[in-house]
Design a protein around this motif. Sequence first.
Motif, short mmCIF file in Angstrom:
data_model
loop_
_atom_site.label_atom_id
_atom_site.label_comp_id
_atom_site.label_asym_id
_atom_site.label_seq_id
_atom_site.Cartn_x
_atom_site.Cartn_y
_atom_site.Cartn_z
N THR A 134 8.89 3.46 6.49
CA THR A 134 8.64 2.84 5.18
C THR A 134 8.75 3.87 4.06
O THR A 134 9.04 3.50 2.91
N GLN A 135 8.55 5.13 4.38
CA GLN A 135 8.72 6.17 3.36
C GLN A 135 10.18 6.34 2.95
O GLN A 135 10.46 6.89 1.89
N ILE A 136 11.11 5.86 3.78
CA ILE A 136 12.52 5.85 3.36
C ILE A 136 12.65 4.98 2.12
O ILE A 136 13.42 5.28 1.20
N GLY A 137 11.90 3.87 2.10
CA GLY A 137 11.93 3.00 0.93
C GLY A 137 11.41 3.69 -0.31
O GLY A 137 12.05 3.63 -1.38
N THR A 138 10.27 4.35 -0.20
CA THR A 138 9.71 5.02 -1.37
C THR A 138 10.58 6.20 -1.80
O THR A 138 10.70 6.49 -2.99
N GLU A 139 11.22 6.86 -0.84
CA GLU A 139 12.08 7.98 -1.20
C GLU A 139 13.37 7.51 -1.85
O GLU A 139 13.95 8.22 -2.68
N VAL A 143 0.83 -1.21 0.00
CA VAL A 143 0.00 0.00 0.00
C VAL A 143 0.86 1.25 0.00
O VAL A 143 0.60 2.21 -0.74
N GLN A 144 1.92 1.26 0.82
CA GLN A 144 2.82 2.41 0.88
C GLN A 144 3.43 2.69 -0.49
O GLN A 144 3.47 3.83 -0.96
N GLY A 145 3.93 1.65 -1.14
CA GLY A 145 4.56 1.83 -2.45
C GLY A 145 3.58 2.30 -3.51
O GLY A 145 3.92 3.13 -4.36
N LEU A 146 2.36 1.79 -3.46
CA LEU A 146 1.35 2.15 -4.46
C LEU A 146 0.85 3.58 -4.31
O LEU A 146 0.52 4.24 -5.29
N VAL A 161 7.86 -1.30 -5.33
CA VAL A 161 6.58 -0.92 -5.93
C VAL A 161 6.59 0.57 -6.31
O VAL A 161 6.11 0.95 -7.38
N ALA A 162 7.15 1.41 -5.45
CA ALA A 162 7.15 2.85 -5.69
C ALA A 162 7.92 3.22 -6.95
O ALA A 162 7.54 4.15 -7.67
N TYR A 163 9.00 2.51 -7.23
CA TYR A 163 9.80 2.82 -8.42
C TYR A 163 8.96 2.67 -9.68
O TYR A 163 9.02 3.49 -10.59
N VAL A 164 8.16 1.62 -9.73
CA VAL A 164 7.28 1.39 -10.88
C VAL A 164 6.20 2.47 -10.95
O VAL A 164 5.89 2.99 -12.02
N VAL A 165 5.66 2.84 -9.79
CA VAL A 165 4.59 3.84 -9.75
C VAL A 165 5.10 5.20 -10.21
O VAL A 165 4.40 5.92 -10.94
N ILE A 166 6.31 5.60 -9.81
CA ILE A 166 6.86 6.90 -10.25
C ILE A 166 6.93 6.96 -11.77
O ILE A 166 6.50 7.95 -12.38
N ALA A 167 7.48 5.92 -12.37
CA ALA A 167 7.63 5.90 -13.83
C ALA A 167 6.27 6.04 -14.51
O ALA A 167 6.12 6.80 -15.47
N TRP A 168 5.28 5.31 -13.98
CA TRP A 168 3.93 5.40 -14.58
C TRP A 168 3.33 6.78 -14.37
O TRP A 168 2.77 7.37 -15.30
N PHE A 169 3.45 7.33 -13.15
CA PHE A 169 2.81 8.59 -12.82
C PHE A 169 3.38 9.75 -13.62
O PHE A 169 2.64 10.63 -14.07
N MET A 170 4.69 9.77 -13.81
CA MET A 170 5.30 10.86 -14.58
C MET A 170 4.83 10.84 -16.03
O MET A 170 4.69 11.90 -16.66
#
Length: 296
Positions: free
Chosen positions: A47-52, A12-15, A241-250
Amino acid sequence: MSWFEAFILGLVQGLTEFLPISSSAHLRLTAAFAGWKDPGAAFTAVTQIGTETAVLIYFRKDIARIVTAWFRSLTDRAMRRDHDAQLGWLVIVGSIPIGVLGLTLKDQIEGPFRDLRLIATTLIGVGVILGVADRVSARRERGGRHRARRAPKTLENLTVKDGLLYGLAQACALVPGVSRSGATISAGLFMNYTREAAARYSFLLAIPAVLASGLYELTEIGEGHVSWGPTLFATVLAFAVAYVVIAWFMRYISTRSFMPFVIYRVLLGVVIFVLIALGVLTPHEAGDVGSGQGSR
């Protein structure tokens, strides 16, 4: 916290971290709907350290260029006119509000701000603000019969004043439900920045604030029901998960409207209010979903 809870919460955090729907609210709500204990502000921050970290890798070339130029500007006066060096200073300036308010409001962040009624209110309120900002930006870009099209700003147009306004918007995300990206992107759109520029500065601005918050909260892990193993597992999963989401969102924001996120936020806020009114959810403690009982 079980490993299964950590898996779901890390996912959930990554998404949700970089989407304008509030990751902290979704961590709180996921636990509430599942009947788990509130993971707490410390788990969220760590956990936000992971997404950052995903941001650091995705924007690594930009960040390396900005950091290098900023350090050079400390000794080379001519470099202070360089855009990347100025952007480095503006990230620092924009980080001041959330740093000051984060320390000042620490007790509220870990307590009253996690009330589900407040989260529902901010989901709806900021959703409406994001919707208005999106419409204003789209209308400005199109122009009209009696209105000239206004050229949007890019990061090269960023000023100290705009950086502080971005920073104040980011500080609002100390309240779960606001959304760091939702608040800062809305501020950027109101100030006539392009969607991509608003999102890019939003992500860059989050780096010092999120990393500092996560490191500050590390000492809280291991106290209570949140242990180190599941937290680290959730952090690593959130990163992937966040890495994939950033690419999609941009890619998404370059051509699409934010209205799907606006509708989602408003509907989710309304659902939370209804479930609280029916006694399915209790405002202050995750758990006992469907029991109507108070905090344990």
